[in-house]
Design a protein around this motif. Structure first.
Motif, PDB file in Angstrom:
ATOM      1  N   ARG A   1      70.239   0.634  23.651  1.00  0.00           N
ATOM      2  CA  ARG A   1      70.667   1.429  22.491  1.00  0.00           C
ATOM      3  C   ARG A   1      70.698   0.618  21.197  1.00  0.00           C
ATOM      4  NH1 ARG A   1      74.362   6.061  24.684  1.00  0.00           N
ATOM      5  NH2 ARG A   1      75.874   5.571  23.079  1.00  0.00           N
ATOM      6  N   CYS A   2      70.412  -0.674  21.277  1.00  0.00           N
ATOM      7  CA  CYS A   2      70.361  -1.506  20.062  1.00  0.00           C
ATOM      8  C   CYS A   2      69.004  -1.294  19.379  1.00  0.00           C
ATOM      9  CB  CYS A   2      70.554  -2.974  20.430  1.00  0.00           C
ATOM     10  SG  CYS A   2      70.180  -4.093  19.070  1.00  0.00           S
ATOM     11  N   LEU A   3      69.037  -1.076  18.071  1.00  0.00           N
ATOM     12  CA  LEU A   3      67.806  -0.805  17.317  1.00  0.00           C
ATOM     13  C   LEU A   3      67.017  -2.070  16.965  1.00  0.00           C
ATOM     14  CD1 LEU A   3      69.872   1.396  15.009  1.00  0.00           C
ATOM     15  CD2 LEU A   3      67.746   2.327  15.868  1.00  0.00           C
ATOM     16  N   THR A   4      67.628  -3.222  17.124  1.00  0.00           N
ATOM     17  CA  THR A   4      67.087  -4.487  16.596  1.00  0.00           C
ATOM     18  C   THR A   4      66.852  -4.342  15.091  1.00  0.00           C
ATOM     19  OG1 THR A   4      65.813  -4.536  18.652  1.00  0.00           O
ATOM     20  CG2 THR A   4      65.604  -6.449  17.247  1.00  0.00           C
ATOM     21  N   CYS A   5      67.772  -3.648  14.426  1.00  0.00           N
ATOM     22  CA  CYS A   5      67.612  -3.444  12.980  1.00  0.00           C
ATOM     23  C   CYS A   5      68.033  -4.684  12.198  1.00  0.00           C
ATOM     24  CB  CYS A   5      68.429  -2.236  12.535  1.00  0.00           C
ATOM     25  SG  CYS A   5      70.212  -2.476  12.672  1.00  0.00           S
ATOM     26  N   LEU A   6      68.836  -5.539  12.822  1.00  0.00           N
ATOM     27  CA  LEU A   6      69.289  -6.814  12.246  1.00  0.00           C
ATOM     28  C   LEU A   6      70.240  -6.658  11.068  1.00  0.00           C
ATOM     29  CD1 LEU A   6      66.010  -8.914  12.529  1.00  0.00           C
ATOM     30  CD2 LEU A   6      67.727  -8.375  14.254  1.00  0.00           C
ATOM     31  N   SER A   7      70.792  -5.462  10.904  1.00  0.00           N
ATOM     32  CA  SER A   7      71.824  -5.278   9.888  1.00  0.00           C
ATOM     33  C   SER A   7      72.989  -6.234  10.170  1.00  0.00           C
ATOM     34  CB  SER A   7      72.292  -3.819   9.941  1.00  0.00           C
ATOM     35  OG  SER A   7      73.338  -3.594   9.064  1.00  0.00           O
ATOM     36  N   CYS A   8      73.272  -6.461  11.452  1.00  0.00           N
ATOM     37  CA  CYS A   8      74.372  -7.370  11.833  1.00  0.00           C
ATOM     38  C   CYS A   8      74.101  -8.794  11.360  1.00  0.00           C
ATOM     39  CB  CYS A   8      74.610  -7.338  13.348  1.00  0.00           C
ATOM     40  SG  CYS A   8      73.120  -7.533  14.339  1.00  0.00           S
ATOM     41  N   MET A   9      72.854  -9.204  11.327  1.00  0.00           N
ATOM     42  CA  MET A   9      72.545 -10.577  10.896  1.00  0.00           C
ATOM     43  C   MET A   9      72.748 -10.737   9.392  1.00  0.00           C
ATOM     44  SD  MET A   9      69.351 -11.790  13.278  1.00  0.00           S
ATOM     45  CE  MET A   9      69.188 -13.368  12.457  1.00  0.00           C
TER      46      MET A   9
ATOM     47  N   GLY B   1      80.178  -6.512  20.795  1.00  0.00           N
ATOM     48  CA  GLY B   1      80.242  -6.080  22.194  1.00  0.00           C
ATOM     49  C   GLY B   1      78.978  -6.439  22.956  1.00  0.00           C
ATOM     50  N   ARG B   2      77.852  -6.284  22.293  1.00  0.00           N
ATOM     51  CA  ARG B   2      76.583  -6.621  22.955  1.00  0.00           C
ATOM     52  C   ARG B   2      76.491  -8.126  23.212  1.00  0.00           C
ATOM     53  NH1 ARG B   2      73.994  -2.274  19.158  1.00  0.00           N
ATOM     54  NH2 ARG B   2      73.771  -0.563  20.639  1.00  0.00           N
ATOM     55  N   ILE B   3      77.002  -8.896  22.279  1.00  0.00           N
ATOM     56  CA  ILE B   3      76.964 -10.356  22.461  1.00  0.00           C
ATOM     57  C   ILE B   3      77.789 -10.733  23.703  1.00  0.00           C
ATOM     58  CG2 ILE B   3      77.799 -12.534  21.454  1.00  0.00           C
ATOM     59  CD1 ILE B   3      76.852 -11.392  18.708  1.00  0.00           C
TER      60      ILE B   3
ATOM     61  N   THR C   1      78.612  -2.634   9.882  1.00  0.00           N
ATOM     62  CA  THR C   1      77.275  -2.284   9.386  1.00  0.00           C
ATOM     63  C   THR C   1      76.292  -2.006  10.519  1.00  0.00           C
ATOM     64  OG1 THR C   1      76.670  -4.613   9.256  1.00  0.00           O
ATOM     65  CG2 THR C   1      77.542  -3.614   7.246  1.00  0.00           C
ATOM     66  N   CYS C   2      76.808  -1.864  11.732  1.00  0.00           N
ATOM     67  CA  CYS C   2      75.925  -1.570  12.865  1.00  0.00           C
ATOM     68  C   CYS C   2      75.755  -0.055  12.997  1.00  0.00           C
ATOM     69  CB  CYS C   2      76.507  -2.143  14.155  1.00  0.00           C
ATOM     70  SG  CYS C   2      75.566  -1.617  15.606  1.00  0.00           S
ATOM     71  N   PRO C   3      74.532   0.459  12.867  1.00  0.00           N
ATOM     72  CA  PRO C   3      74.333   1.918  12.906  1.00  0.00           C
ATOM     73  C   PRO C   3      74.777   2.542  14.226  1.00  0.00           C
ATOM     74  CG  PRO C   3      72.317   0.794  12.214  1.00  0.00           C
ATOM     75  CD  PRO C   3      73.262  -0.270  12.648  1.00  0.00           C
TER      76      PRO C   3
HETATM   77  S1  SF4 Z   1      70.495  -5.065  15.631  1.00  0.00           S
HETATM   78 FE1  SF4 Z   1      72.676  -5.409  15.288  1.00  0.00          FE
HETATM   79  S2  SF4 Z   1      73.260  -3.895  13.730  1.00  0.00           S
HETATM   80 FE2  SF4 Z   1      71.279  -3.230  14.580  1.00  0.00          FE
HETATM   81  S3  SF4 Z   1      71.806  -1.796  16.251  1.00  0.00           S
HETATM   82 FE3  SF4 Z   1      71.566  -3.836  17.177  1.00  0.00          FE
HETATM   83  S4  SF4 Z   1      73.625  -4.701  17.192  1.00  0.00           S
HETATM   84 FE4  SF4 Z   1      73.661  -2.983  15.765  1.00  0.00          FE
END
Ligand code: SF4
Ligand code: SF4
Length: 435
Positions: free
Chosen positions: A75-83, A50-52, A34-36
């Motif tokens: 390049r991370c959106l901080t969209c929090l879809s991953c959470m 990978g970012r973690i 679910t990570c864009p």
């Molecule tokens: S916040 Fe999470 S889901 Fe959104 S772009 Fe960053 S790593 Fe991907």
């Protein structure tokens, strides 16, 4: 996930917090789907898992952030879809904040990139500076193709594309103003004015005030409040974000104590997500108690309105609305369907586009700093919205509104503008051409 921090490193509160977050990750990879950004690039390092790993390596090693972790965190959106997806409750938001602060303080960036980030952090939170910049940007718009042609100047081209041709009338709300409730008073709230929204769409808070007062809510405006700090925090400028938060807390706390406030209402979900997290941001400050109290009072307007029975529309509105849930609302505040239900009750036909859990590419200043990925996400989003056959796009965050309006044929409005209209307010200006 095992970590290898030295005891001396763990003495730093930020590292101790990062350690606790990292240890919760079990590498399962559910979050990747679910990570864009991972969906677009297919690179493990552009996904949360990978970012973690990259963050863990950077923090364990100590010292400066290298180019690899900087590139993939940028390049991370901080969209929090991953959470939303993570079954282990990994607090990616606060881990990313810790990493971004380290990157901001230590990474080597090209001078132009540094300058651009500094300028964004200076201009956007100050409504006067921001409005003046947008006025100048109008004259520079013809330069967009030239700036787009060179990699280094693409963020400038992105800024010019986002800048509106004409600025709406500025907000005339004043600190200390009070708007009385019609009829029996149900609640008294403090309404946050925001910074960029005040310049780009003062009409949103005007609609919110009409809507709330018509339904028995007294609305107060605090003096001397400013930017919530979210834009600074997303760029790793944690100290600046804390300064901005401290100013707001000082401004609001007196009113909250004096007037007895039921909620601190916010009409931009990006700002609301951070304000609801002020308790965490200011946890190690002298005003931690005040910050926590204000976080508890803070509510997105859509959450606040859920408890206020809105009048039925006199006639069915009959328009098809594509509801775009901002990431900061659905993933950050866990509010996704309630605004759609409110719109339905107000007589609109509401559609949820496919892949509604994915970001539109706005994400604070992401659409300026990472324009290629932001544009690809926007294209996908607009296609999915187009397939609904909707007449209007409704959302709840000024960043998403600006992004979605870029090149869209459909008018974009805030959900409170529609609710205000349906319950007796004026037709939103953006819908003037719709019959
Ligand atoms: S916040 Fe999470 S889901 Fe959104 S772009 Fe960053 S790593 Fe991907
Ligand atoms: S879903 Fe959660 S536990 Fe699994 S890899 Fe992603 S962050 Fe780690």
């Amino acid at each position: 996930m095992q970590t290898r921090f030295e005891p001396a490193q763990l003495a730093a509160p930020a590292i101790a917090e990062a350690d606790a977050i990292l240890r919760k990750c079990v590498h399962c990879g559910f979050c990747m789907a679910t990570c864009p950004t991972y969906r677009l690039t297919g690179d493990e390092r552009d996904g949360p898992r990978g970012r973690i790993y990259l963050i863990k390596e950077m923090l364990e090693a100590g010292g400066s952030a290298g180019p690899e972790v900087t590139h993939h965190l940028d390049r991370c959106l901080t969209c929090l879809s991953c959470m939303t997806t993570c079954p282990s409750g990994v607090d990616y938001l606060h881990l990313a904040d810790i990493a971004r602060t380290r990157i901001h303080n230590t990474a080597k960036r090209r001078p132009f990139e540094r300058l651009l980030r500094w300028l964004l952090a200076r201009l956007l939170p100050r409504p006067g500076h921001f409005a003046a910049t947008l006025k100048l940007a109008r004259f520079a718009k013809p330069l967009t193709p030239l700036l787009q042609a060179m990699a280094w100047s693409r963020p400038l081209a992105a800024m010019l594309r986002l800048a509106p041709f004409r600025l709406p009338a500025p907000s005339d709300l004043k600190g200390g103003e009070r708007f009385g409730a019609s009829g029996l008073r149900r609640a008294r709230v403090l309404l946050f004015q925001g910074c960029a929204q005040r310049v780009l769409a003062a009409r949103i808070n005007e609609a919110a005030i009409r809507l709330m007062t018509r339904h028995g809510v007294e609305v107060l405006i605090a003096g001397d409040e400013g930017c919530c700090g979210a834009l600074s925090l997303h760029m790793g400028r944690e100290d600046e974000a804390r300064d901005l938060a401290a100013r707001n807390i000082a401004s609001w706390y007196g009113t909250v104590n004096r007037a007895g406030i039921d909620a601190l209402v916010i009409t931009a979900s990006g700002c609301g997500s951070l304000i609801r997290d002020y308790g965490h941001l200011m946890a190690r400050s002298a005003i931690s108690g005040q910050a926590a109290r204000l976080s508890d009072l803070a509510l997105d307007i859509t959450a606040f309105l859920e408890d206020i029975p809105l009048d039925d529309p006199e006639t069915p509105m009959g328009l098809k609305v594509a509801w775009h849930p901002p990431c900061s609302l659905q993933h950050g505040q866990k509010i996704k369907d309630a605004p759609a239900r409110m719109l339905q009750r107000a007589g609109f036909e509401v559609y949820l586009p496919a892949d509604s859990h994915l970001c539109c590419g706005s994400a604070g200043v992401y659409n300026i700093l990472q324009p290629e990925i932001a544009d690809r996400l926007l294209r996908d989003k607009q296609e999915n919205i187009g397939r609904t056959g909707a007449d209007i796009i409704a959302t709840a965050n000024i960043g998403c509104m600006t992004q979605l309006a870029k090149g869209s044929q459909l008018p974009v409005v805030h959900v409170v503008e529609l609710l205000d209209w349906a319950t007796g307010g004026p037709k939103p200006q953006a819908l003037a051409r719709l019959t």
